[in-house]
Design a protein around this motif. Structure first.
Motif, PDB file in Angstrom:
ATOM      1  N   THR A  52       0.819  -1.212   0.000  1.00  0.00           N
ATOM      2  CA  THR A  52       0.000   0.000   0.000  1.00  0.00           C
ATOM      3  C   THR A  52       0.851   1.258   0.000  1.00  0.00           C
ATOM      4  N   ILE A  53       2.056   1.198   0.547  1.00  0.00           N
ATOM      5  CA  ILE A  53       2.991   2.309   0.523  1.00  0.00           C
ATOM      6  C   ILE A  53       4.388   1.758   0.242  1.00  0.00           C
ATOM      7  N   PRO A  54       5.245   2.556  -0.383  1.00  0.00           N
ATOM      8  CA  PRO A  54       4.942   3.891  -0.920  1.00  0.00           C
ATOM      9  C   PRO A  54       4.058   3.805  -2.160  1.00  0.00           C
ATOM     10  N   LEU A  55       3.437   4.926  -2.478  1.00  0.00           N
ATOM     11  CA  LEU A  55       2.520   5.022  -3.610  1.00  0.00           C
ATOM     12  C   LEU A  55       3.211   5.665  -4.811  1.00  0.00           C
ATOM     13  N   GLU A  56       2.985   5.083  -5.998  1.00  0.00           N
ATOM     14  CA  GLU A  56       3.480   5.679  -7.239  1.00  0.00           C
ATOM     15  C   GLU A  56       2.476   6.743  -7.677  1.00  0.00           C
ATOM     16  N   VAL A  57       2.884   8.009  -7.612  1.00  0.00           N
ATOM     17  CA  VAL A  57       1.952   9.097  -7.911  1.00  0.00           C
ATOM     18  C   VAL A  57       2.537  10.020  -8.975  1.00  0.00           C
ATOM     19  N   SER A  58       1.661  10.769  -9.589  1.00  0.00           N
ATOM     20  CA  SER A  58       2.031  11.835 -10.533  1.00  0.00           C
ATOM     21  C   SER A  58       1.327  13.103 -10.112  1.00  0.00           C
ATOM     22  N   TYR A  59       2.051  14.219 -10.159  1.00  0.00           N
ATOM     23  CA  TYR A  59       1.440  15.494  -9.808  1.00  0.00           C
ATOM     24  C   TYR A  59       2.157  16.612 -10.575  1.00  0.00           C
ATOM     25  N   SER A  60       1.537  17.753 -10.654  1.00  0.00           N
ATOM     26  CA  SER A  60       2.112  18.935 -11.302  1.00  0.00           C
ATOM     27  C   SER A  60       2.682  19.855 -10.236  1.00  0.00           C
ATOM     28  N   GLU A  61       3.928  20.277 -10.467  1.00  0.00           N
ATOM     29  CA  GLU A  61       4.608  21.141  -9.505  1.00  0.00           C
ATOM     30  C   GLU A  61       4.912  22.485 -10.160  1.00  0.00           C
ATOM     31  N   PHE A  62       4.612  23.562  -9.455  1.00  0.00           N
ATOM     32  CA  PHE A  62       4.913  24.908  -9.938  1.00  0.00           C
ATOM     33  C   PHE A  62       6.348  25.224  -9.537  1.00  0.00           C
TER      34      PHE A  62
END
Length: 458
Positions: free
Chosen positions: A161-171
């Motif tokens: 369950t962790i760690p999670l493979e995530v995608s996000y947008s960073e400014f």
């Protein structure tokens, strides 16, 4: 003109200057590694001439290379200064310089001019603040941020369950524009012989953009797109992008072990002529075709007594020693490989009908241009036009266009010099005048040379 730094400079490196067509070369003392690196730049041929002695001969390119404290410069034969050279680079495919990006006197040193121009443009662009943008980040976190990449999670961490493979947008300031600008400033600041003030300004740009990742030498260059958000950065980015692509700087122990800027003048000149003629001639039913291949032969002559009749009737009635054909003068070749084709240059056509053709050639001596005359004669014959233009850099300021009528034909080949040393505006005017001559030809179709059975293959 770019303002000059008043700071002191280091002792100038010894320099060798060559004309690009110099075939005698010069002798130089250089270590084995330095000679090998100089040879790899492609600016000069490096031939052994004794112990640690080498003969340097220009290889057909122009530019400037520094290695082991030696500066080697190959200058264009067409009496070009830096301003005109960078103007031509504005037309180079995929790596053009904006004509406003580098400003320099014709007697300025290339490295100093480029470095000073970048420093000034960068400080002006960065004065209002850093450019930031959104960048996609893929990483493994212990908390949810953005969206979970379920496919990667199952593949990399099945049952976890962790760690999670995530995608996000960073400014962030770590975007393509800042990476390119920082890399250009970082590389240039290590060049020898720069004014101290220029070097300090480049170091300040490097430090200001410290959050942007440097692009390693030889790595792919990230792409950026002009937009309203990066409008104030576009001039400096145009220069920085070309520096990163075309100028190689290798740094060791805080100093540039080598630096190289090398470009091919014939290709630059040909792209300049093509670009300017295309802009001047497209529209109003006309267009410029890029080197279409045209068949010079409409067929092959047939032998005596040959018959294509299906009923067995022999149509060959000529006396011995003569050739006849079953369909006019020629018959079509049996196979495509039997055709005689000719490269026609830049063909200007109006409403599908060829008017004239242009060939840009960089060698300026008359002997080198002779081969292009033969090519243009064949192209005119195949296209069915009576005029062609051979465009080349002028050697003297009083050079003027000179038509040459080919004997026993109604074909004229016009030698058309373009004086690049007069600057960008004058060079463009010369091409506009050339385009106007072509438009005048198009308006008088009766004057065109015609050939029976012309076939214009695209």
């Amino acid at each position: 003109m770019t303002a000059r730094s008043t700071g002191s400079t280091a002792a100038a490196s010894p320099a060798l200057e060559f004309d690009e067509f110099d075939r005698r070369g010069k002798l130089v003392t250089l270590g084995w590694e330095g000679a090998q690196h100089l040879s790899q730049t492609g600016l000069v041929e490096v031939l052994p001439a004794g112990r640690d002695t080498w003969r340097l001969i220009p290889s057909g390119a122009v530019g400037s290379v520094r290695v082991e404290g030696l500066s080697v410069r190959v200058l264009p034969a067409a009496s070009l200064g830096l301003t005109q050279l960078f103007f031509l680079l504005d037309h180079a495919a995929d790596d053009a310089f904006l004509p406003s990006a580098v400003q320099a006197r014709d007697d300025d040193e290339l490295w100093v001019s480029v470095a000073e121009s970048l420093a000034q443009l960068a400080h002006a662009a960065l004065a209002p603040g850093l450019l930031r943008g959104y960048r996609r980040v893929d990483e493994a976190l212990t908390t949810v941020r953005g969206r979970i990449r379920l496919g990667d999670q199952i593949r990399r961490r099945p049952g976890m369950t962790i760690p999670l493979e995530v995608s996000y947008s960073e400014f962030t300031p770590d975007i393509a524009e800042n990476r390119i600008l920082r890399t250009a400033a970082h590389r240039l600041q290590f060049l020898p012989d720069l004014p101290d003030g220029t070097r300090r300004r480049l170091a300040m740009v490097d430090a200001r953009l410290a959050d942007a990742t440097l692009i390693p030498q030889g790595a792919p260059i990230p792409t950026w797109t002009p937009s309203r958000l990066n409008a104030r950065f576009q001039d400096v980015l145009a220069l920085a992008d070309r520096i990163v692509r075309r100028i190689s700087v290798e740094v060791e122990d805080g100093h540039a072990s080598s630096a190289a800027f090398v470009t091919e003048m014939p290709a630059l000149f040909e792209r300049f002529i093509e670009s300017e003629l295309t802009a001047a001639l497209h529209g109003h039913g006309g267009r410029l075709l890029q080197n279409p291949v045209v068949d010079l032969s409409s067929g092959t002559e047939t032998d005596i007594g040959h018959s294509d009749a299906t009923d067995g009737t022999d149509t060959g009635t000529a006396s011995p020693g003569r050739h006849v054909s079953t369909s006019g003068r020629h018959r079509a070749p049996a196979a495509e490989g039997e055709n005689i084709s000719v490269r026609t240059g830049l063909v200007y056509e109006v409403d599908g009908d060829p008017v004239t053709t242009f060939v840009a050639t960089y060698p300026t001596d008359r002997r080198a241009r002779a081969a292009e005359h033969y090519r243009l004669l064949a192209a005119c014959t195949a296209l069915g036009v009576d005029r062609a233009y051979l465009v080349y850099p002028a050697q003297r300021r009083d050079d003027a266009p000179q038509p040459r009528r080919i004997v026993h034909t109604d074909i004229s080949i016009v030698e058309y010099p373009v004086d690049l040393s007069e600057g960008p505006a004058a060079s463009r005017r010369a091409i506009v005048e050339l385009a106007q001559q072509a438009r005048t030809l198009a308006a008088t179709p009766a004057a065109r040379h015609r050939t029976e059975g012309r076939r214009h293959a695209r």
